[in-house]
Design a protein around this motif. Sequence first.
Motif, PDB file in Angstrom:
ATOM      1  N   PRO A 297       0.727  -1.083  -0.163  1.00 25.77           N
ATOM      2  CA  PRO A 297      -0.075   0.014  -0.181  1.00 25.77           C
ATOM      3  C   PRO A 297       0.999   1.214  -0.060  1.00 25.77           C
ATOM      4  N   GLU A 298       0.251   1.792  -0.454  1.00 27.96           N
ATOM      5  CA  GLU A 298       1.497   3.248  -0.797  1.00 27.96           C
ATOM      6  C   GLU A 298       1.255   3.957   0.301  1.00 27.96           C
ATOM      7  N   ALA A 299       0.474   3.589   1.726  1.00 29.50           N
ATOM      8  CA  ALA A 299       1.040   4.485   3.103  1.00 29.50           C
ATOM      9  C   ALA A 299       1.807   3.757   3.877  1.00 29.50           C
ATOM     10  N   ASN A 300       2.593   2.100   3.316  1.00 27.37           N
ATOM     11  CA  ASN A 300       3.320   1.520   3.727  1.00 27.37           C
ATOM     12  C   ASN A 300       5.051   2.115   3.769  1.00 27.37           C
ATOM     13  N   ILE A 301       4.934   3.023   2.180  1.00 25.12           N
ATOM     14  CA  ILE A 301       6.617   3.101   1.445  1.00 25.12           C
ATOM     15  C   ILE A 301       6.824   4.433   2.501  1.00 25.12           C
ATOM     16  N   VAL A 302       8.280   3.982   2.842  1.00 23.77           N
ATOM     17  CA  VAL A 302       8.735   5.217   3.361  1.00 23.77           C
ATOM     18  C   VAL A 302       9.749   6.049   3.030  1.00 23.77           C
ATOM     19  N   GLY A 303      10.406   5.608   2.020  1.00 25.89           N
ATOM     20  CA  GLY A 303      10.934   6.313   1.124  1.00 25.89           C
ATOM     21  C   GLY A 303      12.001   5.498  -0.351  1.00 25.89           C
ATOM     22  N   ARG A 304      12.442   6.491  -0.781  1.00 24.91           N
ATOM     23  CA  ARG A 304      13.313   5.990  -1.979  1.00 24.91           C
ATOM     24  C   ARG A 304      15.141   5.870  -1.554  1.00 24.91           C
TER      25      ARG A 304
END
Length: 322
Positions: A297-304
């Motif tokens: 899910p997009e909400a789980n993404i911390v960063g690149r």
Amino acid sequence: MQVLTSLILAAFVGYIGAWYVGAIEGNFALLLLLATIVTGAYWLAERFYFLPRRKQAAAAFATSTQQRREELERMGIRPDGADDLQAAQHKLIMQPWWLDWTAGLFPVILVVFLLRSFLFEPFKIPSGSMYPTLWVGDLILVNKYTYGLRLPVANTRITDGNKPKAGDVIVFRYPPQPTVDYIKRVIGTPGDTVAYLNKRLTINGKPVPTTNLPDFFEEDAMRYFSQFQEKIGEKPHNVLNNKEAPAFVQGASNFQHRDLCNYSVEGVTCKVPEGQYFVMGDNRDNSLDSRYWGFVPEANIVGRAFFIWMNFGNFKRIGSFN
């Protein structure tokens, strides 16, 4: 205050110790937030209460000492000890240990908190799932603002950012266990159809361009693996395949939106739902990824992830990567 401070510091040490030995599942973001709040409160108390009181005490001590000297001089006695007076004043103004370990650490903790929460977060590669791009022991930096800033702990987005693109290497909270961070490469974005059949990757029906490369020697496994160069997005990257591993996916869990994936003896095909991402490790036959536990899910993404800042076993690893 000394007793209270001792109890607070003991609580922090106890939490970290229990986390270290595996007795509890720690939350570093929450720990850092609490440390910032607690040390900030002590810093304010030191600046507007404790330090002025110590300065008043030092001034009062200097005044009483000066009056005593004047009295001795009137009696014909020449007083000594000017240096002793300065040393005593310095001792009165000096921070006690319990403020050194709280208010004294606040500026450092605040800088770390702001950098980690809104700019860059360090991350250590724990497994070989991203070979040959990232190796075990690589210490990387994760860009926290490219995809939009989020409040620490609450993870609420406060600014708009770019959407993750196919080919990006991202750190995210593992969907089956959100307290654990994972790192993989984005393969499919919302609306894409991703197929990994017979160890060949296609996106929206188009095969991903690949080029054969010399075999890669993986030091952890002490063996060679087939290496290829893929191009997903703007820049190419290298991937590994194990010729002896089967093409089909073994042990896929019953994840959300599993009905959008079709498993066969050849592999898997998935339609990426809105607000979700399909990710894979570059070490294709040694990676627990979206093929097994579903979409991110997009909400789980911390960063690149974008830069290797240290590998203590191999300094040549330092630098950017695709």
